[in-house]
Scaffold this motif. Structure first.
Motif, mmCIF file in Angstrom:
data_model
loop_
_atom_site.group_PDB
_atom_site.id
_atom_site.type_symbol
_atom_site.label_atom_id
_atom_site.label_comp_id
_atom_site.label_asym_id
_atom_site.label_seq_id
_atom_site.Cartn_x
_atom_site.Cartn_y
_atom_site.Cartn_z
ATOM 1 N N MET A 164 45.239 41.710 30.312
ATOM 2 C CA MET A 164 45.943 41.594 31.326
ATOM 3 C C MET A 164 46.640 40.092 31.926
ATOM 4 O O MET A 164 48.311 40.501 32.826
ATOM 5 C CB MET A 164 44.635 41.003 32.282
ATOM 6 C CG MET A 164 44.123 41.681 32.834
ATOM 7 S SD MET A 164 44.260 43.252 33.768
ATOM 8 C CE MET A 164 44.865 43.144 35.332
ATOM 9 N N GLY A 165 46.540 39.206 31.007
ATOM 10 C CA GLY A 165 47.616 37.985 31.361
ATOM 11 C C GLY A 165 49.471 38.865 31.083
ATOM 12 O O GLY A 165 50.407 37.854 31.963
ATOM 13 N N ILE A 166 49.337 39.450 29.673
ATOM 14 C CA ILE A 166 50.467 39.272 29.390
ATOM 15 C C ILE A 166 51.414 40.934 30.442
ATOM 16 O O ILE A 166 52.103 40.910 30.282
ATOM 17 C CB ILE A 166 50.281 40.934 27.479
ATOM 18 C CG1 ILE A 166 49.759 39.295 26.915
ATOM 19 C CG2 ILE A 166 51.837 41.420 27.630
ATOM 20 C CD1 ILE A 166 49.844 40.257 25.421
ATOM 21 N N GLY A 167 50.391 42.026 31.162
ATOM 22 C CA GLY A 167 50.210 42.521 31.732
ATOM 23 C C GLY A 167 50.855 42.073 32.921
ATOM 24 O O GLY A 167 51.866 42.165 33.608
ATOM 25 N N LYS A 168 50.693 40.261 33.330
ATOM 26 C CA LYS A 168 51.338 40.409 34.639
ATOM 27 C C LYS A 168 52.608 39.555 33.891
ATOM 28 O O LYS A 168 53.041 39.711 34.838
ATOM 29 C CB LYS A 168 49.949 38.876 34.845
ATOM 30 C CG LYS A 168 51.046 38.031 36.122
ATOM 31 C CD LYS A 168 50.370 38.615 37.740
ATOM 32 C CE LYS A 168 50.045 38.442 38.613
ATOM 33 N NZ LYS A 168 49.688 39.153 39.965
ATOM 34 N N VAL A 169 52.969 38.798 32.927
ATOM 35 C CA VAL A 169 53.833 38.359 32.551
ATOM 36 C C VAL A 169 55.059 39.468 32.414
ATOM 37 O O VAL A 169 56.281 39.498 33.175
ATOM 38 C CB VAL A 169 54.311 38.278 31.437
ATOM 39 C CG1 VAL A 169 55.354 37.705 31.101
ATOM 40 C CG2 VAL A 169 53.431 36.780 31.265
ATOM 41 N N LEU A 170 54.571 41.135 32.064
ATOM 42 C CA LEU A 170 55.550 42.033 31.923
ATOM 43 C C LEU A 170 55.853 42.272 33.581
ATOM 44 O O LEU A 170 57.633 42.708 34.200
ATOM 45 C CB LEU A 170 54.872 42.993 31.072
ATOM 46 C CG LEU A 170 54.511 43.333 29.975
ATOM 47 C CD1 LEU A 170 53.995 43.615 28.892
ATOM 48 C CD2 LEU A 170 56.428 43.076 29.396
ATOM 49 N N GLY A 189 38.621 40.720 48.694
ATOM 50 C CA GLY A 189 38.629 42.068 47.828
ATOM 51 C C GLY A 189 38.406 42.187 46.939
ATOM 52 O O GLY A 189 38.216 43.347 46.017
ATOM 53 N N THR A 190 39.623 41.654 45.441
ATOM 54 C CA THR A 190 39.978 41.843 44.656
ATOM 55 C C THR A 190 38.920 41.081 43.614
ATOM 56 O O THR A 190 38.879 41.661 42.456
ATOM 57 C CB THR A 190 41.280 41.340 44.035
ATOM 58 O OG1 THR A 190 42.515 41.518 44.809
ATOM 59 C CG2 THR A 190 41.779 41.121 42.852
ATOM 60 N N LEU A 222 42.135 36.044 39.682
ATOM 61 C CA LEU A 222 43.789 35.383 39.924
ATOM 62 C C LEU A 222 44.568 36.296 39.366
ATOM 63 O O LEU A 222 46.044 36.193 40.174
ATOM 64 C CB LEU A 222 43.958 34.184 39.473
ATOM 65 C CG LEU A 222 42.459 33.144 40.522
ATOM 66 C CD1 LEU A 222 42.481 31.398 39.644
ATOM 67 C CD2 LEU A 222 43.284 32.592 41.497
ATOM 68 N N ILE A 223 44.570 36.624 38.156
ATOM 69 C CA ILE A 223 45.977 37.054 37.309
ATOM 70 C C ILE A 223 45.796 38.350 38.432
ATOM 71 O O ILE A 223 46.483 38.994 38.438
ATOM 72 C CB ILE A 223 45.088 37.591 36.681
ATOM 73 C CG1 ILE A 223 45.234 35.957 35.161
ATOM 74 C CG2 ILE A 223 45.739 38.834 35.558
ATOM 75 C CD1 ILE A 223 44.684 36.121 33.970
ATOM 76 N N VAL A 224 45.619 39.485 38.590
ATOM 77 C CA VAL A 224 45.767 40.413 39.686
ATOM 78 C C VAL A 224 46.254 39.966 40.781
ATOM 79 O O VAL A 224 47.342 41.148 40.885
ATOM 80 C CB VAL A 224 43.608 41.445 40.003
ATOM 81 C CG1 VAL A 224 44.417 42.464 40.678
ATOM 82 C CG2 VAL A 224 43.240 41.935 38.101
ATOM 83 N N CYS A 225 45.463 39.469 41.397
ATOM 84 C CA CYS A 225 46.284 39.489 42.374
ATOM 85 C C CYS A 225 47.156 38.392 43.333
ATOM 86 O O CYS A 225 47.621 38.644 44.154
ATOM 87 C CB CYS A 225 44.985 39.426 44.065
ATOM 88 S SG CYS A 225 43.871 37.400 43.984
ATOM 89 N N VAL A 226 46.956 37.356 42.508
ATOM 90 C CA VAL A 226 48.091 35.849 42.662
ATOM 91 C C VAL A 226 49.475 36.080 41.557
ATOM 92 O O VAL A 226 49.158 36.643 40.915
ATOM 93 C CB VAL A 226 47.416 34.331 42.687
ATOM 94 C CG1 VAL A 226 48.694 33.508 42.611
ATOM 95 C CG2 VAL A 226 46.036 34.820 43.703
ATOM 96 N N ASP A 227 50.046 36.206 42.615
ATOM 97 C CA ASP A 227 51.800 35.776 42.186
ATOM 98 C C ASP A 227 52.093 34.510 41.095
ATOM 99 O O ASP A 227 53.401 33.485 41.837
ATOM 100 C CB ASP A 227 52.689 36.534 42.798
ATOM 101 C CG ASP A 227 54.389 37.017 42.623
ATOM 102 O OD1 ASP A 227 54.338 37.272 40.968
ATOM 103 O OD2 ASP A 227 55.397 37.611 43.047
#
Length: 725
Positions: free
Chosen positions: A319-325, A278-279, A38-43
């Motif tokens: 990865m969560g911090i990266g998603k916010v960035l 796929g993710t 979810l973190i990788v592919c959901v906005d």
């Protein structure tokens, strides 16, 4: 209570099936898989709007640029209209019409024959009619028909056949879907024909019973004609001018609005199922590869569920911090905002895993996380490459951590590596110089500092929650201001200095064989803390010639010496020292023989009651290389200290004798040291003692200096008197 304890406590309240380690591990893996996917592919922080038909628009939306696009909704509507204009195609079968006419003629002929038979009475004619009419009629109708005129019957037959023929041959014939309508129209025509009730009812029943479809739907030909009509429709184009209002605030969203919003690129589309699938498969593959490596190369990590939980928490957090960035918008400079993926602190994962678990595993985790960052940023290789290089720099910068400030220095190394990597990638992708320098300096530096801060801040939490003794924790324990070391210095100063020397020896030995030098040094500092309780029973703390052991029996002296190990373990646990240090305290004597008091007891033994096992430490024997090295360093330091003015040859011989005795006594049986390691340790010990007992110049004392100075003065006066004479 740490995080690991909370998980274990919660697990005890679950049914037995959920308390299984395999089930809990599988559940944690599934949780990690779903959340990471979810973190990788959901906005979660969409930069575009989400609207649905019937919803009121929260704001006025205008076209960001002029765009001409196909209005697919209207084009499809036009295509459907063209297809609907094509009539259904049927295959006509004339034989059905002929068969229906013949069946009507056959019934009507039977009615005429019954009417013409003069040899039968009315009742017999009725029975004959029942045989030829394929449906039931009321008795009065049958009686009327039996007495009817054959000529009238023939006329009805002719007109009925004509009506049925016209109905079945008009247009495309009678199809299944219009059969009921055709029967209804024929029945209406029969009523209007002016026939008697008996002939009207007979004719209507003949139509309802015998009429059937003679036209059959041809689906293939119909679809071909409709498709041809749809293909002839010209796509409907629509143009949006830059700044043109698409929808105003408060307006109800229609399908036409959605088409324009999507064409303008301001509508957030739903995540395709294929992208999620796929993710998820990619995450499964990467997770499987990491777990396979851990199981193969680090079974001690794989077998510890807490360590696996910790890896998952670290990855999900970063990865969560990266998603916010990545979702951060820079409205004043949108080009810079599109490069926020350079700020994802991949290096923090590498630094934490390298410090807490293993250097090589940290490199693998960095590679995996860099790949996921690339996918998260829209499959952009730039961010994956910068994350990989910065993460590797972070791992290498903490590979030889010797003090806490090294973590801050590691952040600087990561920042430099990020800046270089961003500049390199920017040159390859032909990024403008202004954007390149700004993104490199700002995002590269921020990434390095953030990685260092995250690693430094998370270390205490992870260490306490998962009971890991990191190099940073050990460095903190080595600080002389630690309460237990201060007590050792004040209450047992001789033991304190002995521990410092043992630490120097043990560190040199550990470095020679590739053991954990920091753990060895800190373990040496604390290995004798049990002597704090009775310091003057140990010779290094005896400031006078009086020895308390002279007043007690050898057996009691042995108990006192044995007690310092138990006391040390109690102190260590009271001050919450790591388990690795507790193990070293407990094992640093193994089951060695307390030789001095054993021989003293033998000398006093008149009844031959002395047993060797009563004069041994309780153990256990050293279980690790680090504990064994501290045992050897402790014994060697005490032995060399007992020799007055030792020579290098004496020291070397004593070192090898101590190691040989420990080996022969079986004290090294349970640790992972081989003969080559013991040779390297002996050599390292010798180098340290050479530095301590090196040759020194003998300086004269102050009285000798004064005596020589007075003699020189007398000689100078005598020389002066001779000269004047």
């Amino acid at each position: 209570m740490g995080l690991r304890d909370l998980v274990a406590h919660a697990g005890r309240g679950l049914p037995s099936v959920f308390r299984s380690q395999k089930v809990r591990r599988a559940g944690a893996a599934l949780f990690f898989l779903l959340f990471l996917t979810l973190i990788v592919c959901v906005d979660f922080f969409p930069q575009r709007v989400r609207l649905q038909v019937g919803q009121a628009s929260p704001s006025t939306i205008k076209a960001p640029e002029t765009i001409t696009f196909e209005d697919r909704v209207k084009t499809e509507e036009a295509r459907q209209r063209a297809a609907q204009m094509v009539a259904r195609q049927y295959d006509f079968d004339p034989q059905v019409t002929v068969a229906v006419r013949e069946e009507i003629t056959e019934v009507m002929s039977g009615v005429r024959h019954a009417q013409q038979d003069e040899n039968k009475n009315t009742q017999e004619k009725v029975e004959a009619l029942k045989q030829v009419i394929p449906f039931a009629l009321p008795a009065d109708i049958l009686n009327t028909l039996a007495e009817g005129d054959p000529a009238t019957t023939a006329a009805v037959e002719k007109e009925l056949t004509l009506m049925v023929t016209r109905a079945m041959e008009s247009g495309q014939g009678v199809a299944e879907e219009n059969l009921a309508d055709t029967k209804r129209l024929l029945n209406e025509g029969i009523r209007d024909a002016g026939w008697s009730r008996s002939y009207e009812l007979l004719a209507q029943n003949l139509v309802n019973t015998l009429l059937r479809p003679n036209a059959f739907y041809n689906a293939l030909r119909t679809e071909q004609l409709r498709q041809a009509a749809m293909d002839q429709v010209v796509p409907i184009q629509f143009t949006l001018l830059q700044g043109q209002k698409i929808i105003g605030e408060g307006e109800i969203v229609t399908s036409e609005h959605l088409v324009k919003l999507q064409a303008a690129g301001v509508l957030q589309p739903p995540v395709p199922f294929k992208t999620i699938l796929g993710t998820m498969l990619l995450v499964v593959l990467l997770m499987g590869a990491v777990l396979f490596y851990i199981r193969r190369e680090h079974p001690e990590i794989y077998g510890n569920v807490g360590y696996l939980y910790m890896l998952g928490i670290i990855v999900l957090t970063v990865m969560g911090i990266g998603k916010v960035l990545v979702a951060t918008q820079v409205t004043q400079w949108p080009e810079f905002g599109s490069l926020m993926g350079y700020g994802v602190p991949v290096a923090a994962v590498g630094m934490l895993v390298a410090i807490l678990l293993d250097f090589r595993l940290a490199l693998i985790m960095v590679a995996v996380l860099a790949a996921l960052v690339g996918v998260m940023t829209g499959n952009d290789l730039r961010f994956a490459l910068v994350g990989l290089l910065g993460g590797m720099a972070g791992v290498f910068s903490v590979s030889k951590l010797s003090q806490r400030t090294d973590l801050a220095r590691a952040g600087v190394y990561v920042a430099v590596a990020n800046i270089v990597a961003i500049l390199m990638v920017g040159l390859v992708t032909d990024t403008s110089w202004g954007l390149l320098l700004m993104s490199g300096l700002i995002l590269g530096t921020a990434n390095g500092l953030m990685s260092s801060v995250l690693a430094n801040g998370a270390l205490p939490f992870l260490e306490s929650s998962f009971r890991i003794t990191s190099a940073v924790k050990l460095l903190e324990l080595a600080n002389p201001s630690q309460p237990l070391l201060k007590r050792l210095l004040l209450d047992a100063p001789g033991t304190y200095h002995h521990s410092i020397l043992v630490g120097n020896l043990a560190e040199a030995g550990a470095e020679a064989v590739g053991a954990d030098t920091i753990l060895v040094r800190v373990g040496a500092y604390y290995h004798d803390i049990g002597k704090i309780r009775r310091p003057y029973f140990f010779i290094e703390n005896q400031l006078t010639t009086e020895n308390p052991h002279d007043k007690i029996t050898p057996g009691l002296s042995t108990l006192v010496l044995n007690a310092h190990v138990k006391d040390g373990v109690e102190f260590a646990r009271e001050y919450k020292l790591p388990q690795e240090i507790v193990d070293i305290i407990e094992q640093h004597h193994g089951t060695s023989l307390i030789t001095f008091f054993y021989h003293k007891a033998l000398q006093q033994d008149e009844k031959n009651l002395v047993r060797e096992e009563d004069f041994r430490y309780e153990g256990p024997k050293p279980q690790t290389r680090e504990a064994a090295i501290i045992m050897l360093a402790d014994t060697v330091e005490a032995a060399v200290r007992s020799v007055p003015n030792p020579t290098p040859g004496q020291i070397e011989g004593l070192i090898r004798k101590v190691i040989k005795d420990k080996l022969a006594d079986g004290q090294l049986d349970q640790c992972n040291l081989n003969f080559r390691d013991l040779e390297l340790i002996a050599t390292a010990f010798g180098r340290v003692f050479t530095g301590i007992y090196h040759h020194r110049i003998e300086y004269p004392d102050s009285k000798e200096i004064e005596r020589r100075r007075a003699g020189n003065d007398r000689r100078n006066k005598q020389l002066t008197g001779h000269s004047s004479g």
